[in-house]
Design an enzyme around this catalytic site. Sequence first.
Site, short mmCIF file in Angstrom:
data_model
loop_
_atom_site.label_atom_id
_atom_site.label_comp_id
_atom_site.label_asym_id
_atom_site.label_seq_id
_atom_site.Cartn_x
_atom_site.Cartn_y
_atom_site.Cartn_z
CD GLN A 186 -3.76 2.88 7.14
OE1 GLN A 186 -4.08 2.69 7.91
NE2 GLN A 186 -4.22 2.60 5.51
CG ASN B 138 -2.36 11.77 2.39
OD1 ASN B 138 -1.78 10.53 1.26
ND2 ASN B 138 -2.14 12.18 3.08
CE LYS B 139 -5.26 5.90 3.93
NZ LYS B 139 -6.47 4.41 3.07
NE ARG C 6 -0.15 1.94 3.80
CZ ARG C 6 0.47 2.33 3.43
NH1 ARG C 6 2.51 2.06 3.98
NH2 ARG C 6 0.49 4.18 3.69
N GLY C 7 0.46 2.63 -0.27
CA GLY C 7 1.06 3.90 -0.55
C GLY C 7 1.41 4.04 -1.49
CB ALA C 8 1.04 6.66 -3.72
NE ARG D 159 -5.99 0.91 -1.93
CZ ARG D 159 -5.48 1.17 -0.93
NH1 ARG D 159 -4.73 1.31 -0.30
NH2 ARG D 159 -6.20 2.45 -0.16
CG ASP E 282 -2.86 8.02 -2.04
OD1 ASP E 282 -3.14 8.37 -0.74
OD2 ASP E 282 -3.34 6.77 -2.12
#
Length: 337
Positions: A201, A252-253, A49-51, A93, A242
């Site tokens: 996270q 973003n998150k 995970r993470g862009a 995603r 992201d």
Amino acid sequence: MLPLPAVGWSPDQRALRLLDQRVLPEAEVVRDLVVLEDTIDAIRTLAVRGAPAIGVAAAIGLVVALEAAHADAPGAALRPLVDAWGARLVAARPTAVNLPWAVARLQRVAAALPPDAPPRALLEALRGEAEAIRAEDVAMGEAIGTHGLALVPDGARVLTHCNAGALATAGAGTALAPVYAAHARGRRLAVFATETRPLRQGARLTAWELHRAGISVTVLPDGAVAALLASGAVDVVLVGADRIAANGDVANKVGTRGVALAAQAAGVPFIVVAPGSTIDPATPHGDAMPIEHRDADELAPLPAGVGAWNPAFDVTPRALVTGYLTDRGFVEPPFLE
Ligand code: MRU
């Protein structure tokens, strides 16, 4: 730093190697994936995970899956699979633009070869491009770290949200890259990490990687952000992204927008840190960003019959962003190329 990269090739170069983030920090489990469905599942379930990391995972995952398919059926046409399997990876995603960006790079390489190019030539060209995407991601993290050093002088107190560290990339991370670069130069830093509901996270991943790097980290519940910022305990907010739209709006998150609002109210600089691969000139503004909504199960337990609204990301408008730090240094919207 990490015992191994969060995402990369297996030692024999035949598989996508991941540090499974679903089980951190309780267990450090490495997975080698070859089958396309396994890579898609790993991206969807946040094993990786993470862009930037999901872009690298998709690129390597597509190459190793194509190579395995070719080994099983050497006569079969591979070229259509680059498009079809690439589209399936992209659908895993929707918000982070690094995922379609990486897949499109492989698809362009395939399209540039002559139609009668042998499968081996196609696979070698794709492997070279996937490795370039991985290596560039590492280099971008290093460049961001160096460009961001002025943000984290000795004694700096940093707030970050979610995880934009080494676990979110193939290298040192994005928002945490200046923190690691400053730490390597002997500066004393204190990082506040939001817990980051619902998948935690910040508490599970950011806290784990900073602590093992020997950097002081304090976790706070997401709901305590405004109070922390108002108390004067934070010098700078560093968050990842992201997708950054042409006008500077930032996905973003989920929760990032609230952090930005609280930072503005407290007069604390709010810096978005991202590699060039996260900037999306084709998306004009935040309203045009695809926002992933995830299963209500992530908010469990809820009373039976109660609904859930569970967006994985939110959009922070440009007006709330103090600065954009990239691998090329600080940049200003509009982002037109
Ligand atoms: O759902 P996640 O964990 O993939 O969300 C990650 C984030 O929002 C990060 O801040 C972003 O991808 C930048 S990572 C360098």
